[in-house]
Scaffold this motif. Structure first.
Motif, PDB file in Angstrom:
ATOM      1  N   LEU A 159       0.849  -1.190   0.000  1.00  0.00           N
ATOM      2  CA  LEU A 159       0.000   0.000   0.000  1.00  0.00           C
ATOM      3  C   LEU A 159       0.886   1.240   0.000  1.00  0.00           C
ATOM      4  CD1 LEU A 159      -2.931  -0.870   2.436  1.00  0.00           C
ATOM      5  CD2 LEU A 159      -2.912  -0.866  -0.065  1.00  0.00           C
ATOM      6  N   MET A 160       0.880   1.953  -1.103  1.00  0.00           N
ATOM      7  CA  MET A 160       1.718   3.139  -1.295  1.00  0.00           C
ATOM      8  C   MET A 160       0.837   4.394  -1.303  1.00  0.00           C
ATOM      9  SD  MET A 160       4.562   1.334  -1.931  1.00  0.00           S
ATOM     10  CE  MET A 160       5.791   2.046  -3.021  1.00  0.00           C
ATOM     11  N   ALA A 161       1.496   5.554  -1.227  1.00  0.00           N
ATOM     12  CA  ALA A 161       0.765   6.820  -1.197  1.00  0.00           C
ATOM     13  C   ALA A 161       1.086   7.669  -2.422  1.00  0.00           C
ATOM     14  CB  ALA A 161       1.105   7.592   0.069  1.00  0.00           C
ATOM     15  N   ASN A 162       0.096   8.434  -2.867  1.00  0.00           N
ATOM     16  CA  ASN A 162       0.288   9.454  -3.906  1.00  0.00           C
ATOM     17  C   ASN A 162       0.504  10.795  -3.211  1.00  0.00           C
ATOM     18  OD1 ASN A 162      -0.386   7.414  -5.686  1.00  0.00           O
ATOM     19  ND2 ASN A 162      -2.410   8.225  -6.181  1.00  0.00           N
ATOM     20  N   ILE A 163       1.472  11.574  -3.669  1.00  0.00           N
ATOM     21  CA  ILE A 163       1.705  12.892  -3.080  1.00  0.00           C
ATOM     22  C   ILE A 163       1.901  13.937  -4.175  1.00  0.00           C
ATOM     23  CG2 ILE A 163       2.717  11.919  -0.969  1.00  0.00           C
ATOM     24  CD1 ILE A 163       5.477  12.873  -2.043  1.00  0.00           C
ATOM     25  N   GLU A 164       1.683  15.200  -3.809  1.00  0.00           N
ATOM     26  CA  GLU A 164       1.926  16.318  -4.717  1.00  0.00           C
ATOM     27  C   GLU A 164       3.209  17.063  -4.367  1.00  0.00           C
ATOM     28  OE1 GLU A 164      -1.517  16.001  -3.656  1.00  0.00           O
ATOM     29  OE2 GLU A 164      -1.724  14.933  -5.553  1.00  0.00           O
ATOM     30  N   LEU A 165       3.521  17.132  -3.073  1.00  0.00           N
ATOM     31  CA  LEU A 165       4.667  17.901  -2.601  1.00  0.00           C
ATOM     32  C   LEU A 165       5.369  17.141  -1.478  1.00  0.00           C
ATOM     33  CD1 LEU A 165       2.906  21.394  -2.431  1.00  0.00           C
ATOM     34  CD2 LEU A 165       4.600  20.709  -4.132  1.00  0.00           C
ATOM     35  N   PRO A 166       6.636  17.424  -1.211  1.00  0.00           N
ATOM     36  CA  PRO A 166       7.343  16.732  -0.126  1.00  0.00           C
ATOM     37  C   PRO A 166       6.652  16.862   1.229  1.00  0.00           C
ATOM     38  CG  PRO A 166       8.896  17.936  -1.495  1.00  0.00           C
ATOM     39  CD  PRO A 166       7.535  18.339  -1.953  1.00  0.00           C
ATOM     40  N   ASP A 167       5.940  17.977   1.433  1.00  0.00           N
ATOM     41  CA  ASP A 167       5.241  18.171   2.707  1.00  0.00           C
ATOM     42  C   ASP A 167       4.164  17.124   2.946  1.00  0.00           C
ATOM     43  OD1 ASP A 167       6.783  20.366   3.271  1.00  0.00           O
ATOM     44  OD2 ASP A 167       5.341  21.830   2.532  1.00  0.00           O
ATOM     45  N   ASP A 168       3.785  16.375   1.904  1.00  0.00           N
ATOM     46  CA  ASP A 168       2.764  15.341   2.054  1.00  0.00           C
ATOM     47  C   ASP A 168       3.329  14.053   2.648  1.00  0.00           C
ATOM     48  OD1 ASP A 168       0.905  17.037   0.854  1.00  0.00           O
ATOM     49  OD2 ASP A 168       1.355  16.300  -1.151  1.00  0.00           O
ATOM     50  N   CYS A 169       4.647  13.918   2.692  1.00  0.00           N
ATOM     51  CA  CYS A 169       5.258  12.667   3.167  1.00  0.00           C
ATOM     52  C   CYS A 169       4.870  12.303   4.595  1.00  0.00           C
ATOM     53  CB  CYS A 169       6.777  12.725   3.023  1.00  0.00           C
ATOM     54  SG  CYS A 169       7.326  12.654   1.301  1.00  0.00           S
ATOM     55  N   PRO A 170       4.850  13.264   5.536  1.00  0.00           N
ATOM     56  CA  PRO A 170       4.418  12.892   6.891  1.00  0.00           C
ATOM     57  C   PRO A 170       3.009  12.305   6.929  1.00  0.00           C
ATOM     58  CG  PRO A 170       5.508  15.026   6.915  1.00  0.00           C
ATOM     59  CD  PRO A 170       5.327  14.655   5.473  1.00  0.00           C
ATOM     60  N   HIS A 171       2.107  12.810   6.072  1.00  0.00           N
ATOM     61  CA  HIS A 171       0.748  12.262   6.021  1.00  0.00           C
ATOM     62  C   HIS A 171       0.782  10.820   5.521  1.00  0.00           C
ATOM     63  CE1 HIS A 171      -0.698  16.274   6.837  1.00  0.00           C
ATOM     64  NE2 HIS A 171      -0.147  16.743   5.725  1.00  0.00           N
ATOM     65  N   ALA A 172       1.654  10.548   4.550  1.00  0.00           N
ATOM     66  CA  ALA A 172       1.791   9.192   4.026  1.00  0.00           C
ATOM     67  C   ALA A 172       2.274   8.242   5.121  1.00  0.00           C
ATOM     68  CB  ALA A 172       2.747   9.174   2.837  1.00  0.00           C
TER      69      ALA A 172
END
Length: 584
Positions: free
Chosen positions: A281-294
């Motif tokens: 299960l992987m995550a889609n992100i738009e910006l590096p700031d989204d990594c903590p949410h992932a």
């Protein structure tokens, strides 16, 4: 005020209850944030100072006019000075700051929009055109404000004493504009246009904000500060609800919060089906700031880093293109943040509803034009710069490079040749990178799904972009709300193409993921598992719900039902069979 209900297209789950904030195109150019009570008078003074500075500028212009200048120029300056002195400009925005706590730019634009709409109703064409003078004066003030605005920090959503409670209502909102609203005091989005899988809808889901699109007349019918309920699950917007309806939706909202808290307990649980099959299960992100949410959602890596969002919304910069160093730092941030987990970076995917420069002339049908890999191959220096930046980031963790919209063998070969050039340039400079970096292709054009052998021979992995695959298979512009009802992930042709891609990857021994919106739709999780999918990539907000579906799925029971689904050419029969998969 009378209550009414609008029906549109649900694009992001959840319920938002708040005041409507009507967003006009002019308002998109300025920052929007709430000012704390103790800073209100300072914000008032900031606007007063800006108005005073424009007054001084106008006076200097008038004083410096050459003696032989046409008299109209002096009159023009006088008119602007009079407009600037009018209480509707010099006083009304100050009242908005004090009453609504809007920042100065937002308050000014709000007032100018109100005045402009009044001028539009004037019958006399000469007087009606005077609204442009008002807008020009406002532009002067805004330029002064924007020069000092950076020193005034915006109030972020969740700051003490300021619970976010505003719902953005607009004719349309671009993905870049939506990203500008992240971490601000907005809790929902409503637009007149848009479809289930427009990029605006996708960003709303990634921000985990309830949204409904395709509302047609919402921006005309809903008024500023109306109470609005956005039911993201049903695609319904209720304006000025009765106390009883408000109470019912607040109860539903509370129940959803409790359900999400229960899902959090699954964060550290491995994604394994009942019969013991492990799923990534992987995550889609738009910006590096989204990594903590992932990471908070328990993602095992980033399955799709949409790098184009680093290029978009860059104001008036010449080419709106970040240089190699800036890109490298952003990619490195994401790689380091994921702590050794893989990060799949998709190369620049612009065009269609994600133009790099929205002011440039666009093709007659941009979805079929120069976009994604076609754009990159047409701009080899831009492409090389991005590839070098990605390769440099690969020295700091596991990086995979994903190329969008490939359809031809020569495109694949050209792309891989440019990648080799980027590697050679870095070697010459003695810059470290992962020599074994994996490369993959997005399967999002029917031609690619029908010519898989040429992909599996050249690529290390495949990722199915279901959003575009469905769009191109069914000849539907997914941004056009008038045909959005024809967008169907369960169309037999779509299922055949997805099934073929997964099977080809299994036969070749290479990984196949789904990174489109189908991956995050819990109604389709068991279907994709039955088709053989073992890697899902989705918005972090959807990950735990999908994991719950996986934990409850038994592949031994799903497999025999899949044969019926894949053989069927009747939509009703397919839908019924997919619904049956959810029952056990």
């Amino acid at each position: 005020m009378a209550s009414f209900t609008l029906h549109g297209i649900p694009v992001s789950r959840g319920i938002a209850i708040g005041r409507a904030h009507l967003l006009t195109p002019a308002a998109l150019d300025v920052k929007h944030y709430l000012v704390p009570e103790e800073q209100v008078e300072a914000e008032v003074k900031r606007l007063q100072d800006a108005i005073a500075e424009v007054h001084r500028n106008l006076q200097e212009l008038w004083t410096d006019l050459p003696k032989d200048a046409p008299t109209e120029l002096g009159a023009f300056i006088d008119v602007h000075a009079l407009i600037l002195s009018d209480p509707m400009i010099s006083e009304a925005p100050l009242d908005i700051i004090r009453s609504r706590h809007y920042n100065a730019e937002w308050a000014l634009v709000t007032q100018i929009d109100e005045l402009s709409s009044q001028f539009d109703e004037i019958e006399d064409p000469y007087l009606r055109e005077r609204k442009h003078d008002i807008q020009q004066v406002a532009e002067r003030v805004l330029k002064v404000l924007m020069g000092t605005a950076l020193s005034v920090p915006p109030v972020l959503a969740g700051d003490e004493g300021y619970a976010p409670q505003m719902v953005v209502v607009a004719h349309d909102i671009s993905p870049a504009d939506m990203l500008a609203f992240r971490d601000r005091s907005f809790i929902g989005f409503v637009t007149d246009v848009g479809g289930q899988n427009s990029h605006t809808a996708i960003v709303a889901r990634s921000l985990d904000i309830p949204a409904s699109v395709g509302m047609s007349q919402a921006s005309r019918l809903i008024e500023q500060d109306d109470w609005v309920i956005v039911d993201g699950d049903a695609g319904v917007v209720i304006c000025n609800p009765s106390p009883l309806v408000m109470e019912q939706y607040r109860a539903r909202q509370l129940a959803l919060v409790k359900a999400r808290k229960r899902l959090l307990k699954l964060k550290k649980t491995p994604a394994v089906t009942k019969d013991g099959t492990a799923i990534k299960l992987m995550a889609n992100i738009e910006l590096p700031d989204d990594c903590p949410h992932a990471l908070d959602a328990g993602a095992t890596g980033i399955g799709l880093f949409r790098s184009e969002f680093l290029f978009m919304g860059r104001g008036a910069h010449a080419l709106r293109v970040p240089d190699e160093e800036e890109q490298f730092e952003q990619y490195k941030r994401a790689v380091v943040a994921m702590k050794g987990r893989p990060v799949t970076i998709r190369t620049l995917d612009v065009g269609a509803d994600k133009p790099l420069d929205p002011t440039e002339h666009t093709a007659l049908n941009p979805a079929l034009g120069l976009r994604a890999i076609r754009y990159c191959l047409a701009e080899p220096q831009l492409f090389l710069t991005q590839l070098r930046a990605i390769l440099r980031a690969s020295a700091f963790g596991k990086v995979r490079i994903l190329f969008p919209m490939l359809a031809h063998a020569f495109e694949i070969d050209q792309t891989l040749n440019i990648l080799e050039q980027a590697k050679a340039q870095l070697r010459e400079q003695n810059v470290k990178f992962d020599e074994q970096v994996e490369v993959g292709a997005m399967i999002e054009i029917p031609a690619a799904a029908l010519a898989l052998p040429m992909f599996v021979r050249r690529m290390d992995f495949l990722s199915i972009g279901t959003n575009d695959l469905i769009q191109y298979t069914l000849a539907i512009d997914r941004v056009d709300y008038e045909v959005a009802h024809l967008y169907d992930p369960l169309h037999p042709a779509v299922l055949q193409l997805i099934g073929m891609t997964i099977a080809a990857g299994q036969k070749a021994g290479i990984d196949v993921a789904v990174c489109g919106e189908m991956a995050g739709d819990i109604k389709l999780t068991r279907l994709l598992l039955g088709m053989g999918l073992r890697e899902f990539s989705m918005h972090p907000a959807q990950l735990l719900s999908v994991k719950q579906e996986i934990l409850n799925a038994d592949l031994a029971q799903i497999a025999p039902r899949m044969r019926r689904i894949m053989r069927s050419m009747e939509p009703a029969e397919i839908l019924e069979a997919v619904e049956q998969l959810q029952l056990n």
